[in-house]
Design a protein around this motif. Structure first.
Motif, short mmCIF file in Angstrom:
data_model
loop_
_atom_site.label_atom_id
_atom_site.label_comp_id
_atom_site.label_asym_id
_atom_site.label_seq_id
_atom_site.Cartn_x
_atom_site.Cartn_y
_atom_site.Cartn_z
N VAL A 1 -11.43 2.13 -11.77
CA VAL A 1 -10.39 2.59 -12.68
C VAL A 1 -9.07 2.82 -11.94
N LEU A 2 -9.17 3.29 -10.71
CA LEU A 2 -7.96 3.66 -9.99
C LEU A 2 -7.44 2.55 -9.08
N THR A 3 -8.02 1.37 -9.19
CA THR A 3 -7.53 0.28 -8.32
C THR A 3 -6.72 -0.73 -9.12
N ARG A 4 -5.87 -1.46 -8.39
CA ARG A 4 -5.17 -2.60 -8.98
C ARG A 4 -6.03 -3.82 -8.67
N CYS A 5 -7.11 -3.96 -9.42
CA CYS A 5 -8.10 -4.95 -9.03
C CYS A 5 -7.90 -6.29 -9.73
N ALA A 6 -6.77 -6.45 -10.43
CA ALA A 6 -6.55 -7.72 -11.13
C ALA A 6 -5.34 -8.45 -10.59
N PRO B 1 -6.26 -7.71 -2.23
CA PRO B 1 -6.25 -8.19 -3.62
C PRO B 1 -7.46 -9.06 -3.95
N TYR B 2 -7.88 -9.88 -2.99
CA TYR B 2 -9.03 -10.75 -3.27
C TYR B 2 -10.33 -9.97 -3.26
N GLN B 3 -10.43 -9.03 -2.34
CA GLN B 3 -11.66 -8.24 -2.25
C GLN B 3 -11.84 -7.40 -3.51
N PRO C 1 -9.70 -6.61 9.84
CA PRO C 1 -10.48 -7.54 9.01
C PRO C 1 -10.24 -7.33 7.52
N GLN C 2 -9.96 -6.12 7.11
CA GLN C 2 -9.87 -5.88 5.68
C GLN C 2 -8.46 -5.79 5.16
N ALA C 3 -7.53 -6.02 6.03
CA ALA C 3 -6.17 -5.85 5.58
C ALA C 3 -5.44 -7.16 5.63
N PRO C 4 -5.69 -7.99 4.66
CA PRO C 4 -5.02 -9.28 4.67
C PRO C 4 -3.53 -9.05 4.59
N PRO D 1 -1.56 -23.00 -3.06
CA PRO D 1 -2.07 -23.28 -1.73
C PRO D 1 -1.06 -22.97 -0.63
N GLY D 2 0.19 -22.96 -0.98
CA GLY D 2 1.18 -22.74 0.05
C GLY D 2 1.39 -21.29 0.41
N TRP D 3 0.63 -20.43 -0.21
CA TRP D 3 0.83 -19.01 0.03
C TRP D 3 0.69 -18.61 1.47
N PRO D 4 1.55 -17.77 1.92
CA PRO D 4 1.34 -17.21 3.26
C PRO D 4 0.08 -16.35 3.28
N ALA D 5 -0.41 -16.02 2.10
CA ALA D 5 -1.62 -15.21 2.00
C ALA D 5 -2.76 -15.81 2.79
N MET D 6 -2.70 -17.10 2.96
CA MET D 6 -3.85 -17.76 3.54
C MET D 6 -3.94 -17.60 5.04
#
Lengths: 521, 231
Positions: free
Chosen positions: A154-159, A35-37, A467-470, A454-459
């Motif tokens: 166009v085909l990505t969920r980039c937002a 999502p961030y990339q 490496p590319q699959a957070p 900040p508390g997201w487990p995403a971090m």
């Protein structure tokens, strides 16, 4: 595998393969990865194209206008032979040209901000292709990269993050959580008696719990935005209809645009219907969500491969060049009149044989090696930093700022999540501080540039082998529809329980929705 | 796709287990649909990547055998078309010069001197942190287009050759204007001036640094070549 026990070895292998496949399937169906990339790629290309169009504003007629040196007639004759897509040749009037240029700028700004991104990205692509294909000999490598990425995005969920769409979704969710909490408090007594069997049923279908819990309340909060999306969608449908009837679109493009249009409409309907609808409707919505994730992940892979191809082919071709072999290649561009905006600086660099040699060899080594370093996170990041640095110096030395910005935006798809999250948080904090300085600042709260909670487990840093699959649970946000309610991809989020310790709103929202089924808590 | 509980023992992430239950929770038709979608996306991505790879890679056994498939898929939108610095960087300064014959009011004609149009671009680029495409690409790439579609004697190859000629003419006229040296422009002529970049001072290479000119035929200017007369 020892010779003594091949059978268990084979069985173990089978289990392992099965596990890998199922894990992979889960990944690509349940989440829109990176999502961030993808967000930074969207922002980067939106910015590159917007800045370029702004810079060329005084020259726009000469570049793409009907009376430029590459005239309407010349453009038409060439496009008839290569069949490329451009709406600029629909009419030779200056006002049509101005309109297209303005829409191209507006869509680029919308991409940067992540405003109705699924629609903006289509307009962005139309703008990029229309202008570039209209005057194909005005472009350079930077335009080429923007051209490719505009189509892919166009085909990505980039937002999913760092966007107005994400902010809208977050707010809708907060409202929903409040409403739900309120409801819960009111109904707690009544429900306590009837809950038993129902609760057990929902435990078995956690997939549907989140959006069921808050979607109902999310819609009113999002009504304005949803209406805006529908209006946008209807207007574009009308334009598309006009274009199709007038025969201005090739069959392939007409099919593509109508398919996108239909998909957006379908998604919006399903979002609506899923609020009250039965199991079948919700399942249809879930399937559509999975399809959107699949398309996103497939295209994300394509983007990554494309970036690797750009570098590796550039490297392979260079290796065959005598100047790259004798270590003088970089000297020559420093002496080309078209690429030396700062001749003194260029000649200074070109004066040092050792320096030129190092940069020449370093460039080839980096480009050839890059795709292979993706298997090692640390080396990849070092090379990535090196390439971004090189593009920054190209921007200045060769006078190619837009090319460099586009290349850096493309490189950004490989930036590590931890870094992006860190940078996003600092950018958000900086933005908040700046806003605080403004008179009448209301709140420095979360917005497009604000960091995620900040508390997201995403971090949690992604593992070294991926490496590319957070592991990022994508934030429920920009679905493929214009008028999505805040519940988009709610079911693709992680179990609500996971967020129980998240200190901020989004966590609270999840917790609230998570507690709905288990009101007995 | 079977129920996930049996397939993912000991998953390391709650999210994954959750998602897997997600697929497993779907009805059979939905699962079949998702399976088909996975297959379609997989094949689509593989095909796209293969095509793009074959277009960018040097000519090889496979790309030659399937050239028509690759080309019809990749062109015009998925093309990658820049090799500015490979296999070797450009090692010469290519300038385009132009001159004109103008008809004076007294009935006489005059041929102007050569004007270095590329030098005008160069001046605009000097000290400019963000040069415009009109300065950096317009004439430079137009000339590449022209050279690619003409033989050594200045004969055009087909449609693209003729288009490139008209394009160059229009660029020249945009910069000259229809009035020049007190007369109206009747014909223009262009030439390229190619000057090799001197070898680096630390190398022992010797190179002939003289400028090579390639003069093109005179072209009659019509109203279609003037800015605004282009429809």
């Amino acid at each position: 595998m020892g010779p003594g026990g091949p059978a268990p070895g084979v069985a173990g292998l089978r289990v392992r393969i099965e596990r890998c496949v199922s894990r992979g399937l889960t990944r690509v169906t349940a989440h829109a990865l990176g999502p961030y990339q993808t967000a930074i790629v969207r922002i980067g290309f939106g910015a590159a194209w917007l800045l370029f169009l702004l810079r060329e504003w005084p020259h726009r007629h000469e570049l793409y206008g009907p009376d430029g040196p590459w005239s309407f007639g010349l453009g038409k004759q060439l496009v008839e032979t290569n069949k490329s897509f451009t709406v600029l040749l629909w009419s030779g009037s200056t006002s049509w040209f101005e309109l297209v240029y303005a829409v191209a700028m507006a869509s680029a700004a919308a991409m940067m901000l992540g405003w109705h991104t699924r629609i903006s990205s289509v307009l962005f692509m139309v703008g990029v292709l229309s202008l570039q294909n209209r005057s194909v000999f005005m472009g350079d490598g930077g335009d080429n990269v923007i051209h490719l990425m505009a189509m892919y995005l166009v085909l990505t969920r980039c937002a999913q993050v760092w966007s107005l769409d994400a902010r809208r979704a977050r707010r809708a969710e907060e409202n929903a959580a409040r409403a739900a909490a309120h409801e819960v408090a009111q109904k707690a007594e009544h429900q306590a008696a009837q809950e038993g069997g129902h609760e057990a049923a929902q435990e078995n279908a956690p997939y549907h719990v989140p959006h069921q819990a808050h979607a109902g309340a999310a819609v009113p909060a999002n009504a304005v935005a949803a209406t805006g999306g529908v209006v946008l969608w209807a207007v574009l449908g009308a334009i598309l209809l006009g274009g199709t009837i007038a025969g201005a679109l090739s069959t392939g493009w007409a099919l593509f645009f109508w398919a996108l249009w239909a998909a957006h409409g379908l998604w919006w309907c399903l979002e609506r219907a899923a609020v009250r609808g039965g199991e079948a409707v919700r399942e249809a919505r879930t399937v559509c969500d999975i399809l959107a994730n699949l398309a996103h992940n497939g295209v994300l892979l394509v983007i990554m491969v494309e970036v690797c191809l750009i570098y590796s082919t550039a490297g392979w071709y260079k290796i065959q060049g005598s100047r790259w072999q004798d270590g003088t290649a970089v000297y020559y561009p420093m002496n080309l009149d078209y690429f030396t905006p700062w001749p003194e600086l260029s000649h200074l660099l070109a004066g040092s044989g050792v320096m030129i040699f190092l940069v020449t060899y370093g460039t080839v080594i980096t480009q050839v090696a890059f795709p292979f370093t993706l298997f090692n996170r640390r080396v990849k990041n070092v090379l990535l930093a090196f390439m971004i640095l090189e593009h920054l110096s190209i921007a200045v030395l060769l006078g190619l700022p837009f090319f460099s910005l586009a290349m850096i935006a493309a490189d950004a798809v490989f930036l590590p999540t931890v870094f992006l999250v860190w940078a996003g948080r600092h950018a958000g904090a900086l933005g908040g501080r700046l806003r605080g300085l403004l008179p009448g600042a209301r709140r420095p709260g979360p917005d497009a540039a604000a960091p995620p909670a900040p508390g997201w487990p995403a971090m949690a840093p992604p593992g070294p082998r991926t490496p590319q699959a957070p592991r990022t649970p994508p934030q429920p946000s920009a679905g493929p529809a214009p008028g999505e309610s805040g519940s988009a991809s709610g079911e693709s989020g992680p179990a609500p329980r996971k967020f129980a310790s998240a200190p901020r709103e989004s966590g609270a929202a999840w917790r609230a929705s998570g507690t709905v089924p288990g009101t007995s808590e | 796709m079977e129920p996930a509980a049996h397939q993912v023992p000991g998953t390391d992430s709650a999210g994954e287990a959750d998602g897997m239950r997600g697929i497993a929770a779907l009805s059979l038709p939905a699962r079949i649909f998702v399976a088909i979608a996975v297959a379609v996306v997989t094949v689509g991505v593989a095909f796209h990547v293969a095509m793009v790879f074959l277009q960018t890679a040097p000519d090889n056994t496979i790309s030659k055998r399937h050239a028509d498939v690759v080309d019809s898929y990749v062109y015009p939108e998925f093309e990658r078309n820049w090799k500015l610095f490979a296999p070797n960087p450009l090692q010469q300064n290519v300038a385009v010069h132009a001159r004109a014959t103008v008809a004076k009011e007294d009935g006489g004609t005059e041929t102007t001197g050569w004007v270095n149009l590329s030098a005008m671009d160069g001046e605009a680029i000097d000290g400019n942190p963000a040069p415009s495409h009109t300065q950096q690409n317009e004439l430079r790439r137009a000339w590449e287009f022209y050279v690619d579609n003409h033989d050594e004697k200045g004969k055009p190859y087909g449609l693209r050759g003729r288009l490139s000629e008209q394009y160059i003419k229009r660029i020249v006229m945009l910069r000259f204007g229809s009035e020049l040296n007190g007369g109206s422009v009747e014909r223009v002529q262009v030439r390229s001036a190619v000057t090799p970049v001197a070898p680096p001072k630390w190398s022992e290479e010797k190179a002939d640094l003289r400028t090579q000119y390639s003069v093109q035929p005179w072209w009659q200017v019509t109203s279609a070549d003037l800015p605004g007369g282009a429809k």
